[in-house]
Design a protein around this motif. Sequence first.
Motif, mmCIF file in Angstrom:
data_model
loop_
_atom_site.group_PDB
_atom_site.id
_atom_site.type_symbol
_atom_site.label_atom_id
_atom_site.label_comp_id
_atom_site.label_asym_id
_atom_site.label_seq_id
_atom_site.Cartn_x
_atom_site.Cartn_y
_atom_site.Cartn_z
ATOM 1 N N UNK A 36 34.451 27.377 24.530
ATOM 2 C CA UNK A 36 35.395 27.924 23.234
ATOM 3 C C UNK A 36 35.547 27.301 23.061
ATOM 4 N N UNK A 37 35.913 26.936 21.713
ATOM 5 C CA UNK A 37 36.762 25.754 20.799
ATOM 6 C C UNK A 37 37.857 25.229 20.674
ATOM 7 N N UNK A 38 38.745 26.269 22.395
ATOM 8 C CA UNK A 38 39.340 25.367 22.447
ATOM 9 C C UNK A 38 40.316 24.637 24.183
ATOM 10 N N UNK A 39 38.479 24.589 24.811
ATOM 11 C CA UNK A 39 37.790 23.945 25.795
ATOM 12 C C UNK A 39 38.137 22.807 25.702
ATOM 13 N N UNK A 40 38.112 21.058 24.286
ATOM 14 C CA UNK A 40 38.762 20.003 24.277
ATOM 15 C C UNK A 40 39.486 19.738 25.638
ATOM 16 N N UNK A 41 39.402 18.558 25.833
ATOM 17 C CA UNK A 41 40.115 17.653 26.660
ATOM 18 C C UNK A 41 41.771 17.578 25.730
ATOM 19 N N UNK A 42 41.664 17.646 25.580
ATOM 20 C CA UNK A 42 42.972 16.911 24.531
ATOM 21 C C UNK A 42 43.743 18.498 24.267
ATOM 22 N N UNK A 43 43.110 20.073 24.215
ATOM 23 C CA UNK A 43 43.806 21.524 23.518
ATOM 24 C C UNK A 43 44.354 21.764 25.310
ATOM 25 N N UNK A 44 43.392 21.403 26.082
ATOM 26 C CA UNK A 44 43.505 21.853 27.438
ATOM 27 C C UNK A 44 44.606 20.617 27.762
ATOM 28 N N UNK A 45 44.604 19.487 27.530
ATOM 29 C CA UNK A 45 45.698 18.850 28.322
ATOM 30 C C UNK A 45 47.084 19.654 27.394
ATOM 31 N N UNK A 46 47.410 19.726 26.520
ATOM 32 C CA UNK A 46 48.564 20.630 25.723
ATOM 33 C C UNK A 46 48.961 21.446 26.777
#
Length: 255
Positions: free
Chosen positions: A131-141
């Motif tokens: 998913x495009x939302x699976x990056x480190x920063x988004x998951x941290x949020x």
Amino acid sequence: MWNRFGDQMPIIFCTPNGWDICQHAVLTQASIRAGIVTEGDADDRLWFLTEGEASVHYSLAHTKTASWLNQGTIFAVMDVGGSTVDSTLYRCQSRSPLILEEVCASACVQAGGIFIDQSIREILERKLSGSEYGDFDTISLMIRQFEQKTKRAFDGSQTANVIQFGTKKDNDKKHDIVKGKLTLSGEEVEEAYLVVMFSIVDSCNTLMANHMVKYLILVGGFGESPYLREQLKKILGERGVEVVTVEEPSKKAAA
């Protein structure tokens, strides 16, 4: 106040249950180097109190002690914080004056609330793979939102748990993201608790082995978790142990 009485006041350090004379010596030398005490008066003015002992006095001040504490009662105090879970077993020798005897060595395990956040990161990374939302920063949020809301409300009964992290433009239905909200099933959230719960219950069983424990006093920031409370009441209730919670919220009993 400090300028007037600083060289006379006793200094009390509240330390983890697992700390001993080695760590106390480090704190003593640090206090001397900082000018808080001198080598001449350090032994008289520095006092070391375990978090377990602090938890006992806090919990007794904020629970209805008359309903459960009697002479001869054996009870455990579990301080479940952000990183550690400190447990101590006591016997009440006298109620007035209050005299408590530590029954056995205290226990300290790494099973605090922060490990729930670590587990949920692994779950989110797996769930959002591709998913495009699976990056480190988004998951941290997402994890920050989970910690502030979802984790504090979860009691095991919710079938759907929503993490608000974005705007209405953020959508990925394949990965359960709709209008900036990620939905986790109850099973997914519960999975994040499994390792921590195993460690906590195992520590309880080890501490209480060979002792007729009637009560467990639950304190600490993570001790306010509805899921943790319900699971401990269920598991320990099977062996006749009643879980008692403090009547005022405490982020850390030793604070």
